[in-house]
Motif scaffolding. Structure first.
Motif, PDB file in Angstrom:
ATOM      1  N   LEU A 191      -0.405  -1.841 -23.871  1.00  0.00           N
ATOM      2  CA  LEU A 191      -0.201  -1.784 -22.421  1.00  0.00           C
ATOM      3  C   LEU A 191       1.272  -1.690 -22.051  1.00  0.00           C
ATOM      4  CD1 LEU A 191      -2.765  -4.464 -21.218  1.00  0.00           C
ATOM      5  CD2 LEU A 191      -2.958  -1.987 -20.981  1.00  0.00           C
ATOM      6  N   HIS A 192       2.138  -2.200 -22.897  1.00  0.00           N
ATOM      7  CA  HIS A 192       3.564  -2.204 -22.603  1.00  0.00           C
ATOM      8  C   HIS A 192       4.280  -0.951 -23.105  1.00  0.00           C
ATOM      9  CE1 HIS A 192       3.351  -6.171 -20.972  1.00  0.00           C
ATOM     10  NE2 HIS A 192       2.803  -6.648 -22.070  1.00  0.00           N
ATOM     11  N   SER A 193       3.544  -0.022 -23.732  1.00  0.00           N
ATOM     12  CA  SER A 193       4.170   1.205 -24.227  1.00  0.00           C
ATOM     13  C   SER A 193       4.570   2.090 -23.056  1.00  0.00           C
ATOM     14  CB  SER A 193       3.190   1.973 -25.111  1.00  0.00           C
ATOM     15  OG  SER A 193       2.871   1.219 -26.240  1.00  0.00           O
ATOM     16  N   PRO A 194       5.709   2.752 -23.144  1.00  0.00           N
ATOM     17  CA  PRO A 194       6.115   3.645 -22.054  1.00  0.00           C
ATOM     18  C   PRO A 194       5.176   4.845 -21.963  1.00  0.00           C
ATOM     19  CG  PRO A 194       7.714   3.682 -23.856  1.00  0.00           C
ATOM     20  CD  PRO A 194       6.677   2.673 -24.200  1.00  0.00           C
ATOM     21  N   ILE A 195       4.801   5.184 -20.753  1.00  0.00           N
ATOM     22  CA  ILE A 195       3.829   6.266 -20.545  1.00  0.00           C
ATOM     23  C   ILE A 195       4.378   7.592 -21.036  1.00  0.00           C
ATOM     24  CG2 ILE A 195       2.645   7.584 -18.765  1.00  0.00           C
ATOM     25  CD1 ILE A 195       1.762   5.121 -17.603  1.00  0.00           C
ATOM     26  N   GLY A 196       5.641   7.828 -20.866  1.00  0.00           N
ATOM     27  CA  GLY A 196       6.225   9.082 -21.305  1.00  0.00           C
ATOM     28  C   GLY A 196       6.018   9.351 -22.782  1.00  0.00           C
ATOM     29  N   ARG A 197       6.062   8.328 -23.593  1.00  0.00           N
ATOM     30  CA  ARG A 197       5.879   8.497 -25.031  1.00  0.00           C
ATOM     31  C   ARG A 197       4.425   8.770 -25.373  1.00  0.00           C
ATOM     32  NH1 ARG A 197       8.662   4.303 -28.681  1.00  0.00           N
ATOM     33  NH2 ARG A 197       9.848   5.991 -29.609  1.00  0.00           N
ATOM     34  N   VAL A 248       1.846  16.145 -21.497  1.00  0.00           N
ATOM     35  CA  VAL A 248       1.030  16.371 -20.311  1.00  0.00           C
ATOM     36  C   VAL A 248       1.921  16.290 -19.083  1.00  0.00           C
ATOM     37  CG1 VAL A 248      -0.921  15.563 -18.949  1.00  0.00           C
ATOM     38  CG2 VAL A 248      -0.988  15.395 -21.432  1.00  0.00           C
ATOM     39  N   SER A 249       1.965  17.386 -18.318  1.00  0.00           N
ATOM     40  CA  SER A 249       2.805  17.393 -17.117  1.00  0.00           C
ATOM     41  C   SER A 249       2.016  16.882 -15.914  1.00  0.00           C
ATOM     42  CB  SER A 249       3.302  18.815 -16.836  1.00  0.00           C
ATOM     43  OG  SER A 249       2.215  19.633 -16.451  1.00  0.00           O
ATOM     44  N   GLN A 250       2.734  16.521 -14.878  1.00  0.00           N
ATOM     45  CA  GLN A 250       2.077  16.059 -13.658  1.00  0.00           C
ATOM     46  C   GLN A 250       1.266  17.188 -13.033  1.00  0.00           C
ATOM     47  OE1 GLN A 250       2.093  12.835 -12.602  1.00  0.00           O
ATOM     48  NE2 GLN A 250       0.565  13.486 -11.123  1.00  0.00           N
ATOM     49  N   ASP A 251       1.737  18.422 -13.159  1.00  0.00           N
ATOM     50  CA  ASP A 251       0.985  19.565 -12.635  1.00  0.00           C
ATOM     51  C   ASP A 251      -0.362  19.700 -13.333  1.00  0.00           C
ATOM     52  OD1 ASP A 251       2.978  20.214 -10.840  1.00  0.00           O
ATOM     53  OD2 ASP A 251       3.928  21.669 -12.192  1.00  0.00           O
ATOM     54  N   ALA A 252      -0.392  19.494 -14.632  1.00  0.00           N
ATOM     55  CA  ALA A 252      -1.647  19.576 -15.379  1.00  0.00           C
ATOM     56  C   ALA A 252      -2.604  18.466 -14.950  1.00  0.00           C
ATOM     57  CB  ALA A 252      -1.380  19.500 -16.876  1.00  0.00           C
TER      58      ALA A 252
END
Length: 67
Positions: free
Chosen positions: A17-23, A28-32
């Motif tokens: 749960l504490h892992s950074p979302i970016g990693r 996956v882009s926000q547009d996708a």
């Protein structure tokens, strides 16, 4: 004997749960994500309208419609 206790499993879950979302989802882009949400909403709306159409057909006595 089980090597992992319930506490150890809980700690593993909390570490995830504490892992950074970016990693986790760097490809996956926000547009996708937005496109996927739009498609899901469209499919849900189509399913709803088909279900309402079947219900209306059933109430009108045309229960054999497959739409």
């Amino acid at each position: 004997m089980n090597i992992l206790s319930n506490n150890a499993l809980q700690q593993i879950d909390e570490a995830g749960l504490h892992s950074p979302i970016g990693r986790l989802n760097s490809t996956v882009s926000q547009d996708a994500i937005d496109a996927g949400l739009r498609k899901a909403r469209l499919l849900r709306a189509r399913a709803f309208h088909q279900a309402v159409g079947r219900l209306v057909d059933l109430l009108k006595g045309r229960g054999g419609s497959t739409r």
